[in-house]
Design a protein around this motif. Structure first.
Motif, PDB file in Angstrom:
ATOM      1  N   GLY A 121      -9.622 -12.112 -33.785  1.00 29.22           N
ATOM      2  CA  GLY A 121     -10.873 -12.330 -33.082  1.00 29.22           C
ATOM      3  C   GLY A 121     -10.797 -13.341 -31.951  1.00 29.22           C
ATOM      4  N   LYS A 122      -9.647 -13.985 -31.756  1.00 29.85           N
ATOM      5  CA  LYS A 122      -9.508 -14.957 -30.676  1.00 29.85           C
ATOM      6  C   LYS A 122      -8.915 -14.278 -29.439  1.00 29.85           C
ATOM      7  CE  LYS A 122      -8.840 -18.745 -33.942  1.00 29.85           C
ATOM      8  NZ  LYS A 122      -7.914 -19.767 -34.484  1.00 29.85           N
ATOM      9  N   GLU A 123      -9.177 -14.881 -28.294  1.00 29.10           N
ATOM     10  CA  GLU A 123      -8.639 -14.370 -27.039  1.00 29.10           C
ATOM     11  C   GLU A 123      -7.415 -15.203 -26.667  1.00 29.10           C
ATOM     12  OE1 GLU A 123     -10.838 -12.851 -23.176  1.00 29.10           O
ATOM     13  OE2 GLU A 123     -10.749 -15.047 -23.169  1.00 29.10           O
ATOM     14  N   TYR A 124      -6.248 -14.562 -26.686  1.00 24.07           N
ATOM     15  CA  TYR A 124      -5.002 -15.259 -26.399  1.00 24.07           C
ATOM     16  C   TYR A 124      -4.532 -14.929 -24.985  1.00 24.07           C
ATOM     17  CZ  TYR A 124      -4.776 -16.361 -31.367  1.00 24.07           C
ATOM     18  OH  TYR A 124      -5.047 -16.847 -32.629  1.00 24.07           O
ATOM     19  N   LEU A 125      -4.120 -15.975 -24.262  1.00 21.36           N
ATOM     20  CA  LEU A 125      -3.745 -15.829 -22.867  1.00 21.36           C
ATOM     21  C   LEU A 125      -2.238 -16.014 -22.686  1.00 21.36           C
ATOM     22  CD1 LEU A 125      -6.654 -17.916 -21.233  1.00 21.36           C
ATOM     23  CD2 LEU A 125      -6.629 -15.515 -21.960  1.00 21.36           C
ATOM     24  N   HIS A 126      -1.702 -15.309 -21.702  1.00 20.33           N
ATOM     25  CA  HIS A 126      -0.259 -15.202 -21.471  1.00 20.33           C
ATOM     26  C   HIS A 126       0.166 -16.166 -20.365  1.00 20.33           C
ATOM     27  CE1 HIS A 126       3.185 -12.370 -19.911  1.00 20.33           C
ATOM     28  NE2 HIS A 126       3.653 -13.473 -20.475  1.00 20.33           N
ATOM     29  N   ASN A 127       0.842 -17.266 -20.754  1.00 19.99           N
ATOM     30  CA  ASN A 127       1.249 -18.227 -19.727  1.00 19.99           C
ATOM     31  C   ASN A 127       2.648 -17.920 -19.190  1.00 19.99           C
ATOM     32  OD1 ASN A 127       3.412 -19.671 -20.925  1.00 19.99           O
ATOM     33  ND2 ASN A 127       2.139 -21.334 -21.631  1.00 19.99           N
ATOM     34  N   GLN A 128       3.037 -18.672 -18.166  1.00 17.54           N
ATOM     35  CA  GLN A 128       4.230 -18.325 -17.382  1.00 17.54           C
ATOM     36  C   GLN A 128       5.553 -18.566 -18.098  1.00 17.54           C
ATOM     37  OE1 GLN A 128       4.375 -20.875 -13.925  1.00 17.54           O
ATOM     38  NE2 GLN A 128       3.616 -22.635 -15.057  1.00 17.54           N
ATOM     39  N   ARG A 129       5.561 -19.317 -19.191  1.00 19.03           N
ATOM     40  CA  ARG A 129       6.814 -19.565 -19.895  1.00 19.03           C
ATOM     41  C   ARG A 129       7.016 -18.627 -21.066  1.00 19.03           C
ATOM     42  NH1 ARG A 129       9.821 -20.113 -16.734  1.00 19.03           N
ATOM     43  NH2 ARG A 129      11.334 -20.435 -18.396  1.00 19.03           N
ATOM     44  N   LEU A 130       6.235 -17.552 -21.082  1.00 15.58           N
ATOM     45  CA  LEU A 130       6.398 -16.511 -22.090  1.00 15.58           C
ATOM     46  C   LEU A 130       6.590 -15.175 -21.389  1.00 15.58           C
ATOM     47  CD1 LEU A 130       3.427 -17.451 -24.472  1.00 15.58           C
ATOM     48  CD2 LEU A 130       5.826 -18.130 -24.718  1.00 15.58           C
ATOM     49  N   GLY A 131       7.433 -14.334 -21.958  1.00 14.83           N
ATOM     50  CA  GLY A 131       7.612 -12.982 -21.428  1.00 14.83           C
ATOM     51  C   GLY A 131       6.992 -11.964 -22.375  1.00 14.83           C
ATOM     52  N   LYS A 132       6.129 -11.102 -21.848  1.00 15.38           N
ATOM     53  CA  LYS A 132       5.513 -10.054 -22.676  1.00 15.38           C
ATOM     54  C   LYS A 132       6.350  -8.790 -22.609  1.00 15.38           C
ATOM     55  CE  LYS A 132       1.751  -7.730 -21.493  1.00 15.38           C
ATOM     56  NZ  LYS A 132       0.321  -7.370 -21.252  1.00 15.38           N
ATOM     57  N   ILE A 133       6.645  -8.224 -23.774  1.00 16.15           N
ATOM     58  CA  ILE A 133       7.501  -7.042 -23.851  1.00 16.15           C
ATOM     59  C   ILE A 133       6.688  -5.780 -23.605  1.00 16.15           C
ATOM     60  CG2 ILE A 133       8.826  -5.595 -25.435  1.00 16.15           C
ATOM     61  CD1 ILE A 133       9.942  -8.099 -26.659  1.00 16.15           C
ATOM     62  N   VAL A 134       7.221  -4.940 -22.733  1.00 16.02           N
ATOM     63  CA  VAL A 134       6.697  -3.586 -22.550  1.00 16.02           C
ATOM     64  C   VAL A 134       7.854  -2.652 -22.872  1.00 16.02           C
ATOM     65  CG1 VAL A 134       5.661  -1.948 -20.956  1.00 16.02           C
ATOM     66  CG2 VAL A 134       5.134  -4.385 -20.750  1.00 16.02           C
ATOM     67  N   SER A 135       7.703  -1.811 -23.870  1.00 22.31           N
ATOM     68  CA  SER A 135       8.846  -1.001 -24.337  1.00 22.31           C
ATOM     69  C   SER A 135       8.701   0.444 -23.894  1.00 22.31           C
ATOM     70  CB  SER A 135       8.947  -1.056 -25.865  1.00 22.31           C
ATOM     71  OG  SER A 135       7.789  -0.493 -26.447  1.00 22.31           O
ATOM     72  N   TYR A 136       9.829   1.149 -23.928  1.00 27.25           N
ATOM     73  CA  TYR A 136       9.875   2.553 -23.529  1.00 27.25           C
ATOM     74  C   TYR A 136      10.309   3.419 -24.703  1.00 27.25           C
ATOM     75  CZ  TYR A 136      10.138   0.377 -18.888  1.00 27.25           C
ATOM     76  OH  TYR A 136       9.922  -0.383 -17.777  1.00 27.25           O
ATOM     77  N   ASP A 137       9.363   4.067 -25.348  1.00 24.98           N
ATOM     78  CA  ASP A 137       9.661   5.080 -26.378  1.00 24.98           C
ATOM     79  C   ASP A 137      10.535   4.566 -27.519  1.00 24.98           C
ATOM     80  OD1 ASP A 137       8.235   6.957 -24.879  1.00 24.98           O
ATOM     81  OD2 ASP A 137      10.013   7.415 -23.671  1.00 24.98           O
ATOM     82  N   TYR A 138      10.361   3.315 -27.880  1.00 21.51           N
ATOM     83  CA  TYR A 138      11.069   2.766 -29.028  1.00 21.51           C
ATOM     84  C   TYR A 138      10.062   2.114 -29.956  1.00 21.51           C
ATOM     85  CZ  TYR A 138      15.581   3.541 -26.793  1.00 21.51           C
ATOM     86  OH  TYR A 138      16.677   4.129 -26.212  1.00 21.51           O
TER      87      TYR A 138
END
Length: 414
Positions: A312-329
């Protein structure tokens, strides 16, 4: 106000009444510290007398052993099973133990032997309850050492009735044993997970894992991480909008990633939503992110992943973290792949910086790995998810017991 009513605990075992007495600890105990035999004399070490140091006050064995000659030619002092051991020096200052072994102590430990009519377990629990206050009062910023005189001058409120002391001491000893049991179960599961991560993913340069589910025999496919996923950079949130007050909008930081991977609560920064930012930097529940900065020289969490919780919390993505976007795995498989030692060792070995370690999306995506078929990915991910669920369950039980003990210490002691 009736002084007698003030000097009683909020919770009491049935059958006990009347005020507790206040005594200086040195009045009701015998206290002494030990010493260290000359480390340059080999004849003093390697004997049969356990030499207890401050990090071992709750241990069942010791790293060092003294000879009788070493014990006799030093200021080391004897302690026996059941004696209270109180850590005076360094990072362990204020820690309390009940000795499990007969042995000798060094100068960093104060042995506390209660006089007749006073209970060791009661006094030990009281000292544990007082730890924060003692450290804050006598150690500036948690630095420095305590002394035997400081401990002897502490004023303890204690029941006059020996049976009440024993009841309370035994109750908390049993609670400590239960906490220890859950701690061991948790550590066992964590060790099991770590072992399986080493065996269910191929070792470096190998296309086959050591342990597999039945029905899977083909080799895994070699890939670079950059061939199977991408990393999105975060946003530089303005520091003037960080706040101390609780908020449901939280900027995640590298501290939100546990050693070995996994999400840690209460490590983010509360953010005032008056500070505008692009909506693309709001995490979705289930998103996987990795750390690209670690403040420790050993880089214990660098590159490890965590999963954004659905709470229920809103989490924000700061510059020292990398968010993963995956391809068909399988995303969960990728998460556990990034928890392996092989991956982490690579990230640390290619990191830059000394005091603060850094990695980058390019370095992370250049990691060589091996990937199985999708159905095997799902099996592996499901296996580790079940283990993680058990770990979470035991962690919650442990946290509950520790909180329960903390509350009872406040209500059953004065």
């Amino acid at each position: 106000m009736d002084k007698n009513k003030v000097n009683v605990p909020k919770i009491r075992f049935p059958g006990f009444e009347g005020p507790w007495e206040q005594r200086e600890l040195g009045e009701i105990t015998e206290c002494y510290s030990g010493g260290t035999p000359s480390v340059g004399n080999k004849a003093y070490y390697g004997g049969t007398i356990p030499f207890i140091r401050s990090g071992e006050i709750n241990a069942y064995s010791t790293e060092l052993f003294l000879t009788e000659e070493g014990f006799q030619n030093s200021s080391a002092k004897e302690v026996k099973v059941g004696d209270i051991l109180y850590a005076l020096y360094g990072a362990t200052s204020g820690e309390v133990g009940i000795s499990h072994i007969n042995g000798a102590i060094n100068q960093a430990i104060l042995a506390i032997k209660p006089n007749s009519k006073y209970n060791s377990h009661f006094i030990a629990q009281w000292l544990r309850k007082q730890k924060v206050q003692i450290v804050n009062t006598y150690l500036q910023g948690g630095q420095g050492n305590l002394s035997g005189n400081i401990v002897k001058d502490l004023v303890i409120s204690i029941p006059k009735n020996e049976n009440e002391q024993q009841e309370i001491g035994t109750f908390f000893s049993n609670l400590d044993n239960l906490i220890t049991l859950h701690q061991r179960k948790l550590e066992h599961l964590q060790d099991k997970k770590k072992g399986l991560l080493q065996k269910m993913f191929p070792k470096e340069g190998d296309k086959f894992p050591e342990v597999r589910f039945p029905g899977f025999t083909d080799s895994w496919k070699q890939s670079k991480l950059g061939d199977i996923l991408s990393l999105e950079n975060g946003f530089a949130f303005k520091s003037e909008f960080f706040q101390e007050e609780n908020s449901t909008t939280i900027v995640l930081t590298p501290g939100n990633v546990a050693v070995g991977g996994g999400f840690q609560n209460d490590k983010g920064r509360y953010y005032n939503v008056a500070g505008t930012f692009p909506k693309q930097f709001i995490f979705n529940p289930g998103d996987i992110f990795v750390t690209m900065t670690d403040l420790t020289p050993s880089a214990q969490t660098l590159g490890f992943p965590a999963i954004v919780p659905n709470d229920g919390k809103e989490y924000l993505h700061n510059q020292r973290l990398g968010k993963i976007v995956s391809y068909d795995y399988n995303n969960l498989f990728l998460f556990y792949l990034l928890c392996t030692d092989n991956y982490h060792n690579y990230i640390v070995s290619t990191a830059s910086g000394t005091t603060v370690k850094h990695t980058s999306p390019e370095r992370i995506l250049d990691y060589n790995c091996y990937i199985p078929r999708n159905d095997e990915q799902c099996k592996i991910a499901s296996c580790f998810r079940r283990i993680d669920n058990l770990i979470t369950l035991h962690q919650r039980k442990l946290d509950h017991l520790q909180q329960q003990k903390k509350g009872l210490l406040q209500q059953m002691f004065i």
